[in-house]
Design an enzyme around this catalytic site. Structure first.
Site, PDB file in Angstrom:
ATOM      1  N   GLY A  23      13.334 -26.934  68.533  1.00 29.69           N
ATOM      2  CA  GLY A  23      13.926 -26.389  67.401  1.00 29.69           C
ATOM      3  C   GLY A  23      14.302 -27.317  66.229  1.00 29.69           C
ATOM      4  N   SER A  36      13.030 -27.446  62.884  1.00 31.77           N
ATOM      5  CA  SER A  36      12.364 -26.921  61.770  1.00 31.77           C
ATOM      6  C   SER A  36      13.753 -27.204  60.867  1.00 31.77           C
ATOM      7  CB  SER A  36      11.738 -25.594  61.813  1.00 31.77           C
ATOM      8  OG  SER A  36      12.527 -24.698  62.216  1.00 31.77           O
ATOM      9  N   ILE A  47      20.281 -29.525  63.039  1.00 31.52           N
ATOM     10  CA  ILE A  47      20.484 -30.951  63.959  1.00 31.52           C
ATOM     11  C   ILE A  47      19.089 -31.138  64.531  1.00 31.52           C
ATOM     12  CG2 ILE A  47      21.541 -31.562  65.935  1.00 31.52           C
ATOM     13  CD1 ILE A  47      23.845 -29.723  65.424  1.00 31.52           C
ATOM     14  N   VAL A  93      11.048 -20.939  72.820  1.00 32.31           N
ATOM     15  CA  VAL A  93      11.589 -21.675  73.771  1.00 32.31           C
ATOM     16  C   VAL A  93      11.894 -20.509  75.099  1.00 32.31           C
ATOM     17  CG1 VAL A  93      12.170 -23.675  72.795  1.00 32.31           C
ATOM     18  CG2 VAL A  93      13.908 -22.121  73.193  1.00 32.31           C
ATOM     19  N   SER A 135      27.602 -28.731  73.097  1.00 39.35           N
ATOM     20  CA  SER A 135      28.475 -28.285  72.130  1.00 39.35           C
ATOM     21  C   SER A 135      30.045 -28.483  72.506  1.00 39.35           C
ATOM     22  CB  SER A 135      28.517 -26.735  71.783  1.00 39.35           C
ATOM     23  OG  SER A 135      29.363 -26.396  70.806  1.00 39.35           O
ATOM     24  N   SER A 193      31.761 -26.143  72.302  1.00 42.94           N
ATOM     25  CA  SER A 193      32.017 -24.789  72.905  1.00 42.94           C
ATOM     26  C   SER A 193      31.546 -24.857  74.396  1.00 42.94           C
ATOM     27  CB  SER A 193      31.041 -23.874  72.127  1.00 42.94           C
ATOM     28  OG  SER A 193      31.565 -23.741  70.984  1.00 42.94           O
ATOM     29  N   GLN A 220      31.795 -15.655  70.572  1.00 40.40           N
ATOM     30  CA  GLN A 220      30.958 -16.460  71.231  1.00 40.40           C
ATOM     31  C   GLN A 220      30.712 -16.415  72.860  1.00 40.40           C
ATOM     32  OE1 GLN A 220      32.599 -20.375  69.397  1.00 40.40           O
ATOM     33  NE2 GLN A 220      30.493 -20.613  68.440  1.00 40.40           N
ATOM     34  N   TYR A 267      27.543 -17.109  73.901  1.00 31.71           N
ATOM     35  CA  TYR A 267      27.081 -18.535  73.586  1.00 31.71           C
ATOM     36  C   TYR A 267      27.892 -19.850  74.568  1.00 31.71           C
ATOM     37  CZ  TYR A 267      26.567 -22.570  70.538  1.00 31.71           C
ATOM     38  OH  TYR A 267      26.474 -23.587  69.708  1.00 31.71           O
ATOM     39  N   LYS A 291      26.236 -23.161  76.449  1.00 32.43           N
ATOM     40  CA  LYS A 291      26.728 -24.479  76.070  1.00 32.43           C
ATOM     41  C   LYS A 291      27.255 -25.218  77.199  1.00 32.43           C
ATOM     42  CE  LYS A 291      24.164 -24.623  73.042  1.00 32.43           C
ATOM     43  NZ  LYS A 291      23.107 -25.411  72.495  1.00 32.43           N
ATOM     44  N   ILE A 342      29.191 -28.098  62.920  1.00 36.45           N
ATOM     45  CA  ILE A 342      28.233 -28.958  61.653  1.00 36.45           C
ATOM     46  C   ILE A 342      27.533 -27.870  60.758  1.00 36.45           C
ATOM     47  CG2 ILE A 342      26.089 -30.243  61.790  1.00 36.45           C
ATOM     48  CD1 ILE A 342      28.503 -31.179  63.683  1.00 36.45           C
ATOM     49  N   ASN A 389      25.842 -21.244  61.368  1.00 42.43           N
ATOM     50  CA  ASN A 389      27.007 -20.647  61.182  1.00 42.43           C
ATOM     51  C   ASN A 389      27.264 -20.316  59.826  1.00 42.43           C
ATOM     52  OD1 ASN A 389      27.135 -23.290  60.277  1.00 42.43           O
ATOM     53  ND2 ASN A 389      28.253 -24.078  61.963  1.00 42.43           N
TER      54      ASN A 389
END
Ligand code: NAD
Ligand code: RM4
Length: 254
Positions: free
Chosen positions: A13, A15, A18, A65, A144, A146, A154, A157, A161, A190, A195
């Site tokens: 990831g 492109s 982070i 992925v 994260s 998180s 989240q 999500y 994490k 970040i 986000n």
């Protein structure tokens, strides 16, 4: 000092955000870098161009992925292009903010597949290559803050994490005998595409900023140093660890 001189580094990831900062940080520290990307051809090409401008080899390999086969293909093609895998950075991830009570099953399942299943298959494929090489390696996962605290929008999500953080702990045990170290970084908030929409809400952004003792939201490059450090021999006795990179947000209760 070039912390990754002569090493080869793979980043998923990369492109944008982070992942891209990690890839460029690795190149700046002397590494050749292979990046995985999903759909942003221009972003991937720009990342490779920046790696090459630093005098290093760069290669971009496309793949989702969430598909298990992508992992084996990425590691095989990267190894073919660069010769070996010394460092693997698992970074690819999504966070489509959504309320809990009406979370669409597809959103939940896609988030699990990309963030957790994707990490599992990628780390497994990279570890197999490192074991075959026979001289160790380093794996760094982008978990994260998180993983440690919740988020109202989240709920799909944060478990991924926490899962990635836990995967690094278990993989550290499984791979220690092969000299492969496994650690995670736990970024705070970040500023990236993930986000952008969420932080377009001025009240939310001001709230997040206020929680950070260092007084600002993070930039992708804030993660480059910690990732390069954990990947490097400077961290040769560090495995199973998690490093918060959050400007102090986690510890700021009152
Ligand atoms: P980003 O959206 O800029 O980057 C995410 C990257 O993952 C992109 O390059 C994207 O193309 C890639 N990606 C998404 N789905 C993919 C797929 N199916 N296959 C391959 N690549 C895919 O956001 P970011 O903030 O740079 O996110 C990178 C990682 O950092 C994520 O794992 C995220 O959970 C984590 N993280 C971000 C923050 C933050 O505040 N930005 C905080 C903590 C952790
Ligand atoms: C992070 C953390 C950030 C959020 C991103 C999407 O893990 O929760 O605050 O903006 O995810």
């Amino acid at each position: 000092m070039m912390l990754l001189e002569g090493k080869t580094v793979l980043v998923t990831g990369a492109s944008a955000g982070i992942g891209r900062a990690a890839a460029i940080g690795a190149a700046r520290n002397g590494a050749d870098v292979a990046i995985n990307f999903n759909s942003d051809d221009a972003g991937a090409a720009a990342c490779v161009a920046e790696i090459e401008a630093l005098g290093r080899k760069g290669v971009a390999i496309k793949g989702d992925v969430a598909e298990a086969e992508t992992a084996k293909a990425f590691v095989a093609q990267a190894t073919e292009a660069l010769g070996r895998v010394d460092v693997f950075v698992n970074n690819a991830g999504i966070c489509p903010f959504h309320a809990f009570l009406d979370m669409p099953a597809e959103t939940f399942e896609r988030t699990m597949r990309v963030n957790l299943h994707g990490a599992y298959y990628m780390v497994q494929a990279a570890a197999n290559q490192m074991v075959a090489q026979g001289d160790g390696g380093a794996i760094v996962a982008v978990s994260s803050i998180s993983a440690l605290v919740g988020g109202e929008f989240q709920t799909h999500y944060t478990p991924t994490k926490a899962g990635v953080h836990s995967l690094m702990q278990s993989a550290a045990i499984a791979l220690g005998r092969h000299g492969i170290r496994c650690n995670s970084v736990l970024p705070g908030t970040i500023l990236t595409d993930i986000n952008k929409e969420d932080l377009a809400d001025a009240d939310k952004r001001a709230y997040m900023e206020k929680r950070i003792p260092l007084g600002r939201l993070g930039q992708p490059d804030d993660l480059a140093g910690p990732i390069v450090f954990l990947a490097s021999d400077m961290a040769k006795y560090v495995t199973g660890a998690a490093l918060l990179v959050d400007g102090g947000m986690f510890v700021n209760l009152q």
